[in-house]
Write an enzyme that holds these catalytic residues in place. Structure first.
Site, PDB file in Angstrom:
ATOM      1  N   GLY A  46     -46.565  93.460  71.911  1.00 19.10           N
ATOM      2  CA  GLY A  46     -46.871  94.831  72.290  1.00 19.10           C
ATOM      3  C   GLY A  46     -46.127  95.795  71.389  1.00 19.10           C
ATOM      4  O   GLY A  46     -45.075  95.455  70.835  1.00 19.10           O
ATOM      5  N   GLN A  51     -42.291 103.463  69.018  1.00 23.92           N
ATOM      6  CA  GLN A  51     -41.659 102.403  68.236  1.00 23.92           C
ATOM      7  C   GLN A  51     -41.999 102.486  66.748  1.00 23.92           C
ATOM      8  O   GLN A  51     -41.376 101.796  65.945  1.00 23.92           O
ATOM      9  CB  GLN A  51     -42.049 101.032  68.784  1.00 23.92           C
ATOM     10  CG  GLN A  51     -41.476 100.780  70.162  1.00 23.92           C
ATOM     11  CD  GLN A  51     -41.874  99.411  70.650  1.00 23.92           C
ATOM     12  OE1 GLN A  51     -42.977  99.211  71.159  1.00 23.92           O
ATOM     13  NE2 GLN A  51     -40.980  98.452  70.467  1.00 23.92           N
ATOM     14  N   CYS A  99     -37.583  93.164  73.081  1.00 24.87           N
ATOM     15  CA  CYS A  99     -38.255  94.348  72.548  1.00 24.87           C
ATOM     16  C   CYS A  99     -38.010  94.421  71.049  1.00 24.87           C
ATOM     17  O   CYS A  99     -36.891  94.195  70.587  1.00 24.87           O
ATOM     18  CB  CYS A  99     -37.693  95.594  73.242  1.00 24.87           C
ATOM     19  SG  CYS A  99     -38.443  97.139  72.714  1.00 24.87           S
ATOM     20  N   LEU A 100     -39.057  94.753  70.302  1.00 22.78           N
ATOM     21  CA  LEU A 100     -38.916  94.891  68.858  1.00 22.78           C
ATOM     22  C   LEU A 100     -37.920  95.982  68.488  1.00 22.78           C
ATOM     23  O   LEU A 100     -37.288  95.916  67.439  1.00 22.78           O
ATOM     24  CB  LEU A 100     -40.277  95.181  68.213  1.00 22.78           C
ATOM     25  CG  LEU A 100     -41.328  94.090  68.360  1.00 22.78           C
ATOM     26  CD1 LEU A 100     -42.655  94.550  67.756  1.00 22.78           C
ATOM     27  CD2 LEU A 100     -40.871  92.787  67.731  1.00 22.78           C
ATOM     28  N   HIS A 141     -43.853  97.299  80.521  1.00 22.21           N
ATOM     29  CA  HIS A 141     -42.858  97.399  79.446  1.00 22.21           C
ATOM     30  C   HIS A 141     -43.316  98.417  78.395  1.00 22.21           C
ATOM     31  O   HIS A 141     -42.564  99.310  78.002  1.00 22.21           O
ATOM     32  CB  HIS A 141     -42.650  96.022  78.807  1.00 22.21           C
ATOM     33  CG  HIS A 141     -41.700  96.033  77.649  1.00 22.21           C
ATOM     34  ND1 HIS A 141     -40.431  95.524  77.738  1.00 22.21           N
ATOM     35  CD2 HIS A 141     -41.834  96.482  76.377  1.00 22.21           C
ATOM     36  CE1 HIS A 141     -39.816  95.673  76.568  1.00 22.21           C
ATOM     37  NE2 HIS A 141     -40.658  96.247  75.717  1.00 22.21           N
ATOM     38  N   HIS A 145     -42.242 102.686  77.330  1.00 18.61           N
ATOM     39  CA  HIS A 145     -41.975 103.291  76.016  1.00 18.61           C
ATOM     40  C   HIS A 145     -42.576 104.685  75.900  1.00 18.61           C
ATOM     41  O   HIS A 145     -41.949 105.584  75.351  1.00 18.61           O
ATOM     42  CB  HIS A 145     -42.532 102.417  74.888  1.00 18.61           C
ATOM     43  CG  HIS A 145     -41.626 101.311  74.469  1.00 18.61           C
ATOM     44  ND1 HIS A 145     -40.377 101.521  73.924  1.00 18.61           N
ATOM     45  CD2 HIS A 145     -41.792  99.965  74.498  1.00 18.61           C
ATOM     46  CE1 HIS A 145     -39.819 100.365  73.649  1.00 18.61           C
ATOM     47  NE2 HIS A 145     -40.651  99.396  73.985  1.00 18.61           N
TER      48      HIS A 145
END
Length: 185
Positions: A46, A51, A99-100, A141, A145
């Site tokens: 995702g 991000q 999470c990235l 999730h 963001h």
């Protein structure tokens, strides 16, 4: 185009995002392709607008790589634009999340097992659906963001204090990842 992934400490990750308007529809096609490419490059399932430094209400999910463990994810690939969670329901379930934007940290997070969500796709076609199980976890999730919330915000205060050193290191770029990152200024 593969974007660098914005990491912990960058202010864009804490902002509530803005809606897309129908006039932006043409720009969305390329953005969606770029977001999927960025996500795949980083081995994620995702990715949300913040991000990649974009304070807009968009996230993409392709959870199909987890289908062996969670069969309901076999065809769970979606684009969510201007999403609104209408209801959260079901039992609370805890599982590990990563999470990235917070690489190297995986912690147990409790989330509800069912969400009702309204969104538009990249053609501005409206959808309203109920999503359950692990797919609901992934949606919540990514939805967080676009609300300026990170998964570590769901942790107990003591756990957050224990992670403070690791989070500070991430914000300074002291992290080993196989994708480009964008640090806080």
């Amino acid at each position: 185009m593969i974007y660098p992934v914005v990491v912990y400490g960058h202010p864009v990750l804490r902002k509530e995002t803005e809606d897309f308007v129908p006039e932006e529809k043409e720009e969305l096609k390329q953005l969606v392709d770029d977001m999927f490419e960025t996500m795949y490059n980083a081995d994620g399932i995702g990715l949300a607008g913040p991000q990649i430094g974009l304070s807009k209400r968009i996230f993409v999910i392709d959870a199909t790589p987890l289908a062996d463990e969670f069969p309901e994810l076999a065809e769970f690939k979606r684009v969510f634009i201007n999403a609104q969670i209408l209801e959260r329901d079901g039992d609370q379930a805890s599982d590990y999340e990563g999470c990235l934007s917070i690489p190297g940290i995986n912690e147990e997070v409790s989330r509800q097992t069912k969400v009702k969500i309204r969104y538009v796709d990249s053609d501005f076609k409206e959808h309203e659906e109920v999503i359950e199980g692990w797919a609901a976890r992934v949606v919540q999730h990514e939805y967080d963001h676009i609300q300026g919330i990170l998964f570590v915000d769901h942790l107990a205060a003591l756990k957050k204090r224990l992670l403070k050193g690791k989070l500070n290191a991430i914000s300074k770029g002291k992290v080993n990842v196989n994708y480009r990152i964008k640090l806080p200024k």
